[in-house]
Scaffold this motif. Structure first.
Motif, PDB file in Angstrom:
ATOM      1  N   UNK A   1       0.756  -1.214   0.257  1.00 45.63           N
ATOM      2  CA  UNK A   1      -0.066  -0.012  -0.056  1.00 45.63           C
ATOM      3  C   UNK A   1       0.895   1.314  -0.024  1.00 45.63           C
ATOM      4  N   UNK A   2       2.140   1.233   0.562  1.00 40.64           N
ATOM      5  CA  UNK A   2       2.870   2.408   0.859  1.00 40.64           C
ATOM      6  C   UNK A   2       3.095   2.877  -0.203  1.00 40.64           C
ATOM      7  N   UNK A   3       2.999   4.250  -0.675  1.00 35.61           N
ATOM      8  CA  UNK A   3       3.313   4.899  -1.952  1.00 35.61           C
ATOM      9  C   UNK A   3       2.684   4.870  -3.223  1.00 35.61           C
ATOM     10  N   UNK A   4       1.531   3.902  -2.928  1.00 32.29           N
ATOM     11  CA  UNK A   4       0.505   4.043  -4.061  1.00 32.29           C
ATOM     12  C   UNK A   4      -0.313   5.598  -4.148  1.00 32.29           C
ATOM     13  N   UNK A   5      -0.597   5.708  -5.366  1.00 34.15           N
ATOM     14  CA  UNK A   5      -1.525   7.053  -5.576  1.00 34.15           C
ATOM     15  C   UNK A   5      -3.044   6.659  -4.997  1.00 34.15           C
ATOM     16  N   UNK A   6      -3.722   7.795  -4.545  1.00 37.97           N
ATOM     17  CA  UNK A   6      -4.877   7.624  -3.991  1.00 37.97           C
ATOM     18  C   UNK A   6      -5.707   8.657  -4.919  1.00 37.97           C
ATOM     19  N   UNK A   7      -6.846   7.767  -5.442  1.00 41.73           N
ATOM     20  CA  UNK A   7      -7.602   8.507  -6.533  1.00 41.73           C
ATOM     21  C   UNK A   7      -8.988   8.798  -5.829  1.00 41.73           C
ATOM     22  N   UNK A   8      -9.648   9.815  -5.831  1.00 37.86           N
ATOM     23  CA  UNK A   8     -10.857  10.018  -5.247  1.00 37.86           C
ATOM     24  C   UNK A   8     -11.969   9.512  -6.205  1.00 37.86           C
ATOM     25  N   UNK A   9     -13.303   9.868  -5.668  1.00 37.21           N
ATOM     26  CA  UNK A   9     -14.341   9.349  -6.517  1.00 37.21           C
ATOM     27  C   UNK A   9     -14.625  10.023  -7.844  1.00 37.21           C
ATOM     28  N   UNK A  10     -14.022  11.302  -8.088  1.00 36.98           N
ATOM     29  CA  UNK A  10     -14.110  12.025  -9.251  1.00 36.98           C
ATOM     30  C   UNK A  10     -13.079  11.948 -10.159  1.00 36.98           C
ATOM     31  N   UNK A  11     -11.989  10.619  -9.743  1.00 37.47           N
ATOM     32  CA  UNK A  11     -10.842  10.561 -10.491  1.00 37.47           C
ATOM     33  C   UNK A  11      -9.824  11.375 -10.186  1.00 37.47           C
ATOM     34  N   UNK A  12      -9.790  12.431  -9.452  1.00 39.79           N
ATOM     35  CA  UNK A  12      -8.844  13.148  -8.961  1.00 39.79           C
ATOM     36  C   UNK A  12      -7.793  12.888  -7.993  1.00 39.79           C
ATOM     37  N   UNK A  13      -6.602  13.203  -8.206  1.00 37.64           N
ATOM     38  CA  UNK A  13      -5.465  12.861  -7.409  1.00 37.64           C
ATOM     39  C   UNK A  13      -5.525  13.315  -5.909  1.00 37.64           C
ATOM     40  N   UNK A  14      -5.309  12.345  -4.754  1.00 40.10           N
ATOM     41  CA  UNK A  14      -5.613  12.855  -3.332  1.00 40.10           C
ATOM     42  C   UNK A  14      -4.253  12.445  -2.621  1.00 40.10           C
ATOM     43  N   UNK A  15      -3.351  12.448  -3.549  1.00 41.18           N
ATOM     44  CA  UNK A  15      -1.882  12.167  -2.769  1.00 41.18           C
ATOM     45  C   UNK A  15      -1.598  10.904  -3.181  1.00 41.18           C
TER      46      UNK A  15
END
Length: 109
Positions: free
Chosen positions: A9-23
């Motif tokens: 999990x560490x380092x994976x990109x997080x994508x929100x429900x709108x497909x936007x980057x969340x860090x």
């Protein structure tokens, strides 16, 4: 019971429900009970430098360092594990908007 290695999990990109980057996943919040660890949530952000010093929501930094470490953690957000929709090879998808993510995890069940 699903098992997942924390290192995956560490380092994976997080994508929100709108497909936007969340860090990206900077840290994992867990609870240890009965000999097992349960994931409570993820710390999302740009960097985990301040957290690597050991100071976070559960450990207060000494006064001279409090403001600096707070500034270093200004981009961190907390993602509840219940809000994780999918863990893919290259990203974590969440069911909420990045703007709705709280800053800290202190006091979260």
């Amino acid at each position: 019971m699903n098992r997942l290695r924390a290192g995956a999990l560490l380092g994976l990109r997080i994508v929100d429900c709108n497909g936007k980057d969340a860090g990206s996943v900077q840290d994992i919040v867990v609870r240890h009970s009965g000999g097992a660890y349960t994931v409570l949530g993820l710390v999302a952000g740009r960097s985990a430098l301040a957290g690597r010093f050991g100071f976070g929501d559960s450990l207060e930094a000494p006064t001279p360092w409090r403001h600096l470490l707070g500034w270093l953690r200004r981009h961190e957000r907390y993602v509840r594990w219940e809000d994780v929709v999918a863990v893919e090879e290259d990203r974590v998808e969440i069911a909420v908007e990045r703007r709705a993510l709280p800053r800290g995890w202190r006091g979260r069940p």
